[in-house]
Design an enzyme around this catalytic site. Structure first.
Site, short mmCIF file in Angstrom:
data_model
loop_
_atom_site.label_atom_id
_atom_site.label_comp_id
_atom_site.label_asym_id
_atom_site.label_seq_id
_atom_site.Cartn_x
_atom_site.Cartn_y
_atom_site.Cartn_z
N GLU A 204 5.04 43.02 36.63
CA GLU A 204 3.61 43.21 36.80
C GLU A 204 3.23 43.21 38.29
OE1 GLU A 204 5.28 40.77 35.57
OE2 GLU A 204 4.29 38.82 35.65
N CYS B 270 19.14 39.52 44.97
CA CYS B 270 19.99 38.55 44.28
C CYS B 270 21.36 38.48 44.95
CB CYS B 270 20.11 38.90 42.81
SG CYS B 270 20.92 40.48 42.58
#
Ligand code: NAD
Length: 485
Positions: free
Chosen positions: A177, A282
């Site tokens: 979002e 990551c």
């Protein structure tokens, strides 16, 4: 608002969600209000599932060779629209333009791999008895879902879209979002590339949609990329409904630096790893474990890191709360006795005062028990821990619960091999700070960085997105009549 309100994409058309609940999309670059994103409901997801189910029979019955033609064209369209796609990623995510370009290029490379699937997914056949054959083939699962994070608004969706769809599945994607815009453009390009309506659908939202995906009886498989906390929730919920699930989580990547490492190259690699994409990868280096006398390398690291300038070659972090959280970790570590060698807190970025920037930060004498040494920061910060031996360094690396990446910097092949064998991480680098495997090799960590079996890209993903059909045939009258009949 710079853009029209974001809509869901179902059955080849952009449609409103059946909800008034929306969130604002704010650019981390300078605080501009970009758009609003709907927080869809379970009913919106259900409409997407119905569209995908309706598209599945025809799509899955085309041949793999036909299906990949879409991805040859999609790859070309990603390249043709590179600048525009990169600017959108930059705007909604905050990374630099160059980093955004690399993200789109990587998407094209992922598509290229999907185009090679007919060369790989050929099945097997063997005459198991005179005149009796066993054959295996990979068939698609049906409707599948992909839930993605904010840090690569275009590339991480492209980890799953080309392979899952080329292998014959129909997909529903749930974008972050925080960065909902890029995936909409990918949908338009897929349509332009000739993908039939309903094969690819987007449902925007938050946990309500994610939970509905995990619960929906007609979704066969769920892939997730995001934080470990949510990866665990999604993995548990999806598998409790007997779905196939692969959930990639967060990371805390350790770089082990030995005294014989080449100082300049090591410093450049560590800087690129810690500060690239503002540390919001990551695969970012978050901890450096310094073995023995490596002060000369740390000095070089500070020199290199100083060349990284917020607002120029260092992008913003995703939002204010993220900036404040990262800066809190630095302050807390300092209060607990760590030494801040380069301080990136509250940098001034002229003309972008409303942007959410953290400067490159190098902190020495961090102890393994400090929060900054243990938790994922997701910011351009490297914590240095000092050890006397490689085994002590490996003990620190092995003790962290994550296992995405680890790296060693040395010129000694034997020591490199020693660390490669003992690092508890799915992706290991030797003199490489961001050891992302390139296709056909696959991407995926270990431990709390991944839940489920296999990896998300490359050859390993083929197994996740398909199931194996085994057929035994006996046409030849030479075959003994008693063969299992
Ligand atoms: P996140 O876990 O907050 O969100 C990921 C997705 O889950 C989003 O689509 C989000 O809407 C949804 N979500 C958020 N809260 C939820 C909840 N309570 N219930 C259900 N769904 C929820 O992650 P993020 O902040 O968007 O992304 C950053 C994280 O992703 C970092 O931890 C990073 O290491 C990780 N990441 C991992 C990889 C990997 O390959 N292992 C790759 C990229 C990012």
């Amino acid at each position: 608002m710079k853009y029209n309100p974001v809509q869901n994409y179902i059955n080849g058309a952009f449609v409103d969600a059946a909800t008034d609940r929306t969130l604002e999309v704010i650019s981390p670059v300078d605080g501009t209000r970009l758009s609003t994103v709907p927080m869809s409901e379970a009913g919106d997801l259900d409409r997407a599932v119905r569209a995908a189910q309706a598209a599945f029979p025809a799509w899955s019955r085309t041949t793999l060779k036909e299906r990949v033609q879409v991805f040859f064209r999609y790859k070309a369209l990603l390249e043709k629209n590179l600048t525009e796609l990169a600017l959108l990623v930059q705007e909604e995510n905050g990374k630099t333009y160059e980093e955004a370009v690399a993200e789109i290029e990587k998407g094209a490379e992922l598509s290229e791999f999907a185009c090679s699937l007919p060369q790989i997914v050929t099945g097997e056949i063997l005459e198991v008895s005179r005149g009796v054959e066993c054959r295996t083939e990979r068939v698609p699962l049906g409707v599948v879902a992909s839930i993605v994070p904010f840090n690569f608004p275009s590339m991480v969706p492209n980890w799953t879209i080309p392979n899952a769809i080329a292998l014959g599945n129909c997909m529903i994607i749930k974008p972050s979002e925080k960065v909902p815009l890029s995936v909409g453009r990918l949908a338009e390009l897929l349509q332009e590339a000739g993908l039939p309506n309903g094969v690819f659908n987007i449902v925007h939202g938050d946990s309500e949609v994610v939970n509905a995906i995990c619960d929906h009886p007609d979704i066969e498989a769920v892939s997730f990329v995001g934080s470990t906390k949510i990866a665990k929730l999604v993995y548990q919920r999806a598998t409790s409904h007997f779905k196939r699930c692969l959930a990639l989580g967060g990371a805390k990547n350790h770089l082990i630096v030995l005294p014989d490492a080449i100082p300049g190259m090591t410093a450049q690699n560590i800087t690129a790893s810690m500060a690239g994409c503002a540390g919001q990868r990551c695969m970012a280096a978050s901890a450096m474990v310094a073995v023995g006398p490596v002060d000369h390398i740390i000095e070089k690291l500070c020199e290199e890191a100083q060349k990284v300038v917020p607002g120029k070659n260092l992008g913003a972090v995703i939002n204010r709360s993220s900036k404040e959280r990262i800066e809190r970790y630095i302050t807390e570590a300092e209060e607990q006795g760590a030494k801040v060698l380069l301080d990136g807190r509250n940098p001034r970025v002229e003309g972008k005062e409303k942007g959410t920037y953290v400067g490159p930060t190098v902190i020495d004498y961090v102890r393994p028990d400090m929060a900054i040494a243990q938790e994922e920061l997701f910011g351009p910060v490297i914590s240095i821990m000092r050890t006397n031996t490689v085994d002590e360094a490996l003990a620190i690396e092995n003790a962290n619960p994550y296992g995405n990446a680890a790296a060693v910097f040395t010129q000694n092949g034997g020591m490199a091999r020693y660390v490669m064998d003992r690092a508890s991480a799915g992706m290991v680098g030797v003199n490489v700070g961001v050891p992302v495997p390139r296709e056909p090799f696959s991407f995926g960590g270990w431990n709390e960085s991944r839940f489920g079996v296999g990896d998300i890209t490359g050859k390993s993903s083929i197994e996740f997105w398909t199931k194996l059909k085994k057929t035994t045939t006996k046409w030849n009258p030479e075959a003994g009549i008693n063969w299992m009949s």
